[in-house]
Write a protein that holds these residues in place. Structure first.
Motif, PDB file in Angstrom:
ATOM      1  N   VAL A 141       0.837  -1.207   0.000  1.00  0.00           N
ATOM      2  CA  VAL A 141       0.000   0.000   0.000  1.00  0.00           C
ATOM      3  C   VAL A 141       0.869   1.254   0.000  1.00  0.00           C
ATOM      4  N   ASN A 142       1.923   1.269   0.807  1.00  0.00           N
ATOM      5  CA  ASN A 142       2.817   2.436   0.851  1.00  0.00           C
ATOM      6  C   ASN A 142       3.478   2.697  -0.497  1.00  0.00           C
ATOM      7  N   TRP A 143       3.729   1.635  -1.253  1.00  0.00           N
ATOM      8  CA  TRP A 143       4.288   1.802  -2.593  1.00  0.00           C
ATOM      9  C   TRP A 143       3.217   2.256  -3.588  1.00  0.00           C
ATOM     10  N   LEU A 144       1.998   1.752  -3.425  1.00  0.00           N
ATOM     11  CA  LEU A 144       0.911   2.067  -4.354  1.00  0.00           C
ATOM     12  C   LEU A 144       0.449   3.521  -4.266  1.00  0.00           C
ATOM     13  N   VAL A 145       0.313   4.037  -3.054  1.00  0.00           N
ATOM     14  CA  VAL A 145      -0.339   5.338  -2.857  1.00  0.00           C
ATOM     15  C   VAL A 145       0.295   6.454  -3.678  1.00  0.00           C
ATOM     16  N   PRO A 146       1.627   6.630  -3.686  1.00  0.00           N
ATOM     17  CA  PRO A 146       2.197   7.704  -4.518  1.00  0.00           C
ATOM     18  C   PRO A 146       1.893   7.540  -6.004  1.00  0.00           C
ATOM     19  N   ILE A 147       1.851   6.294  -6.499  1.00  0.00           N
ATOM     20  CA  ILE A 147       1.534   6.064  -7.910  1.00  0.00           C
ATOM     21  C   ILE A 147       0.099   6.501  -8.200  1.00  0.00           C
ATOM     22  N   ILE A 148      -0.808   6.174  -7.285  1.00  0.00           N
ATOM     23  CA  ILE A 148      -2.215   6.549  -7.472  1.00  0.00           C
ATOM     24  C   ILE A 148      -2.373   8.065  -7.401  1.00  0.00           C
ATOM     25  N   LEU A 149      -1.681   8.708  -6.481  1.00  0.00           N
ATOM     26  CA  LEU A 149      -1.779  10.170  -6.356  1.00  0.00           C
ATOM     27  C   LEU A 149      -1.197  10.871  -7.577  1.00  0.00           C
ATOM     28  N   GLU A 150      -0.152  10.303  -8.158  1.00  0.00           N
ATOM     29  CA  GLU A 150       0.424  10.879  -9.372  1.00  0.00           C
ATOM     30  C   GLU A 150      -0.590  10.886 -10.516  1.00  0.00           C
ATOM     31  N   ASP A 151      -1.469   9.907 -10.526  1.00  0.00           N
ATOM     32  CA  ASP A 151      -2.492   9.836 -11.571  1.00  0.00           C
ATOM     33  C   ASP A 151      -3.358  11.085 -11.567  1.00  0.00           C
ATOM     34  N   GLY A 152      -3.668  11.577 -10.375  1.00  0.00           N
ATOM     35  CA  GLY A 152      -4.388  12.847 -10.249  1.00  0.00           C
ATOM     36  C   GLY A 152      -5.894  12.766 -10.286  1.00  0.00           C
ATOM     37  N   ASP A 153      -6.450  11.600 -10.601  1.00  0.00           N
ATOM     38  CA  ASP A 153      -7.903  11.483 -10.737  1.00  0.00           C
ATOM     39  C   ASP A 153      -8.571  10.826  -9.539  1.00  0.00           C
ATOM     40  N   PHE A 154      -7.788  10.478  -8.514  1.00  0.00           N
ATOM     41  CA  PHE A 154      -8.345   9.768  -7.369  1.00  0.00           C
ATOM     42  C   PHE A 154      -8.105  10.507  -6.060  1.00  0.00           C
ATOM     43  N   LEU A 155      -9.107  10.472  -5.204  1.00  0.00           N
ATOM     44  CA  LEU A 155      -8.956  10.821  -3.804  1.00  0.00           C
ATOM     45  C   LEU A 155      -8.948   9.499  -3.030  1.00  0.00           C
ATOM     46  N   ILE A 156      -7.989   9.326  -2.141  1.00  0.00           N
ATOM     47  CA  ILE A 156      -7.785   8.028  -1.504  1.00  0.00           C
ATOM     48  C   ILE A 156      -8.266   8.022  -0.059  1.00  0.00           C
ATOM     49  N   GLU A 157      -8.947   6.947   0.294  1.00  0.00           N
ATOM     50  CA  GLU A 157      -9.233   6.636   1.691  1.00  0.00           C
ATOM     51  C   GLU A 157      -8.885   5.176   1.916  1.00  0.00           C
ATOM     52  N   THR A 158      -8.259   4.875   3.044  1.00  0.00           N
ATOM     53  CA  THR A 158      -7.908   3.487   3.341  1.00  0.00           C
ATOM     54  C   THR A 158      -8.910   2.911   4.341  1.00  0.00           C
ATOM     55  N   ILE A 159      -9.211   1.634   4.146  1.00  0.00           N
ATOM     56  CA  ILE A 159     -10.087   0.900   5.058  1.00  0.00           C
ATOM     57  C   ILE A 159      -9.287  -0.302   5.550  1.00  0.00           C
ATOM     58  N   ASP A 160      -9.021  -0.326   6.845  1.00  0.00           N
ATOM     59  CA  ASP A 160      -8.074  -1.284   7.407  1.00  0.00           C
ATOM     60  C   ASP A 160      -8.751  -2.159   8.465  1.00  0.00           C
ATOM     61  N   PRO A 161      -8.881  -3.478   8.220  1.00  0.00           N
ATOM     62  CA  PRO A 161      -9.511  -4.342   9.223  1.00  0.00           C
ATOM     63  C   PRO A 161      -8.719  -4.431  10.521  1.00  0.00           C
ATOM     64  N   ALA A 162      -7.443  -4.075  10.499  1.00  0.00           N
ATOM     65  CA  ALA A 162      -6.646  -4.099  11.720  1.00  0.00           C
ATOM     66  C   ALA A 162      -7.102  -3.057  12.727  1.00  0.00           C
ATOM     67  N   LEU A 163      -7.811  -2.036  12.263  1.00  0.00           N
ATOM     68  CA  LEU A 163      -8.292  -0.983  13.157  1.00  0.00           C
ATOM     69  C   LEU A 163      -9.640  -1.311  13.779  1.00  0.00           C
ATOM     70  N   ILE A 164     -10.246  -2.409  13.340  1.00  0.00           N
ATOM     71  CA  ILE A 164     -11.536  -2.813  13.882  1.00  0.00           C
ATOM     72  C   ILE A 164     -11.306  -3.519  15.211  1.00  0.00           C
ATOM     73  N   LYS A 165     -11.837  -2.961  16.278  1.00  0.00           N
ATOM     74  CA  LYS A 165     -11.517  -3.448  17.618  1.00  0.00           C
ATOM     75  C   LYS A 165     -12.540  -4.427  18.173  1.00  0.00           C
ATOM     76  N   HIS A 166     -13.702  -4.516  17.542  1.00  0.00           N
ATOM     77  CA  HIS A 166     -14.784  -5.292  18.124  1.00  0.00           C
ATOM     78  C   HIS A 166     -15.176  -6.458  17.231  1.00  0.00           C
ATOM     79  N   THR A 167     -15.731  -7.468  17.851  1.00  0.00           N
ATOM     80  CA  THR A 167     -16.287  -8.590  17.099  1.00  0.00           C
ATOM     81  C   THR A 167     -17.787  -8.401  16.969  1.00  0.00           C
ATOM     82  N   PRO A 168     -18.396  -8.942  15.909  1.00  0.00           N
ATOM     83  CA  PRO A 168     -19.827  -8.727  15.697  1.00  0.00           C
ATOM     84  C   PRO A 168     -20.690  -9.483  16.698  1.00  0.00           C
ATOM     85  N   ARG A 169     -21.710  -8.816  17.195  1.00  0.00           N
ATOM     86  CA  ARG A 169     -22.687  -9.448  18.077  1.00  0.00           C
ATOM     87  C   ARG A 169     -24.071  -8.950  17.671  1.00  0.00           C
ATOM     88  N   GLY A 170     -24.993  -9.856  17.554  1.00  0.00           N
ATOM     89  CA  GLY A 170     -26.355  -9.455  17.247  1.00  0.00           C
ATOM     90  C   GLY A 170     -26.626  -9.232  15.779  1.00  0.00           C
TER      91      GLY A 170
END
Length: 211
Positions: free
Chosen positions: A24-53
């Motif tokens: 991802v760290n290698w990809l992001v500068p290449i994507i930003l150079e393209d100029g047509d994308f705004l980037i947001e990352t979604i990371d499952p490592a930041l999810i602290k809870h398990t599903p209930r209900g």
């Protein structure tokens, strides 16, 4: 100048020491150079809870559904685990449904001899159920530990970059086409339907429009 596209980069691993971060760290500068994308990352490592209900009551849902909904396209960076993808990624995918609909997704895969391609094939089936258009162009790193140097860049940087740029061009085409197609549909879905009767929502709107 065309309006830029919202691209969500989704990590496919939540493991400590994962190679996902390097890619991802290698990809992001290449994507930003393209100029047509705004980037947001979604990371499952930041999810602290398990599903209930169930899905709707899952804490994961409130954390990531807005980001999934706002994206015009997805780029999933994933390893292959046991000929498939990780449980953390499946949990992330299952935490939303309509938010994924009618958008494109591309894959950057990595692993051993298969380069993670079997994970991408499994994901195509899952995303097909969610009405996500998965693009053909896939960037893959076989024996990934031998592909990158200590500086976090591929040894064959020119070939890898060209593959990413080709994938981005395809992803961009699909993202714009599907975004343009979604807008009239969303307008109809939220428009009041004239008259009374059993026809409601988009079906009734379409019948009124073309009557």
């Amino acid at each position: 100048m065309m309006e830029r596209l919202n691209l969500a980069i989704i990590y496919g691993s939540a493991s400590k020491g994962r190679f996902c971060d390097t890619i991802v760290n290698w990809l992001v500068p290449i994507i930003l150079e393209d100029g047509d994308f705004l980037i947001e990352t979604i990371d499952p490592a930041l999810i602290k809870h398990t599903p209930r209900g169930g899905r709707q009551n899952c804490p994961v849902t409130t954390q990531i559904r807005p980001a999934i909904a706002e994206a015009d396209a997805y780029l999933i960076v994933t390893p292959e685990y046991n000929h498939s993808f990780t449980g953390e990624l499946k949990l992330l995918i299952d935490s939303a449904r309509d938010e994924w609909c009618r958008k494109p997704a591309g894959f950057v895969t990595y692993g051993g001899i298969s380069g993670g391609l079997r994970a991408a094939e499994q994901l195509r089936n899952v995303f097909g159920e969610l009405h996500v258009a998965t693009i053909r162009e896939t960037v893959s790193f076989a024996n990934v530990w031998d592909c990158f140097g200590d500086d976090g860049r591929p040894y064959d940087s020119a070939t890898a970059r060209a593959a990413v740029q080709k994938q981005l061009a395809d992803l961009k085409w699909w993202a714009r086409a599907l975004r343009d197609a979604r807008l009239p549909l969303e307008t109809l879905e939220h428009a009041p339907v004239a008259g009374t009767g059993p026809q409601q929502g988009i079906q009734g709107a379409l019948q009124n429009q073309f009557a």
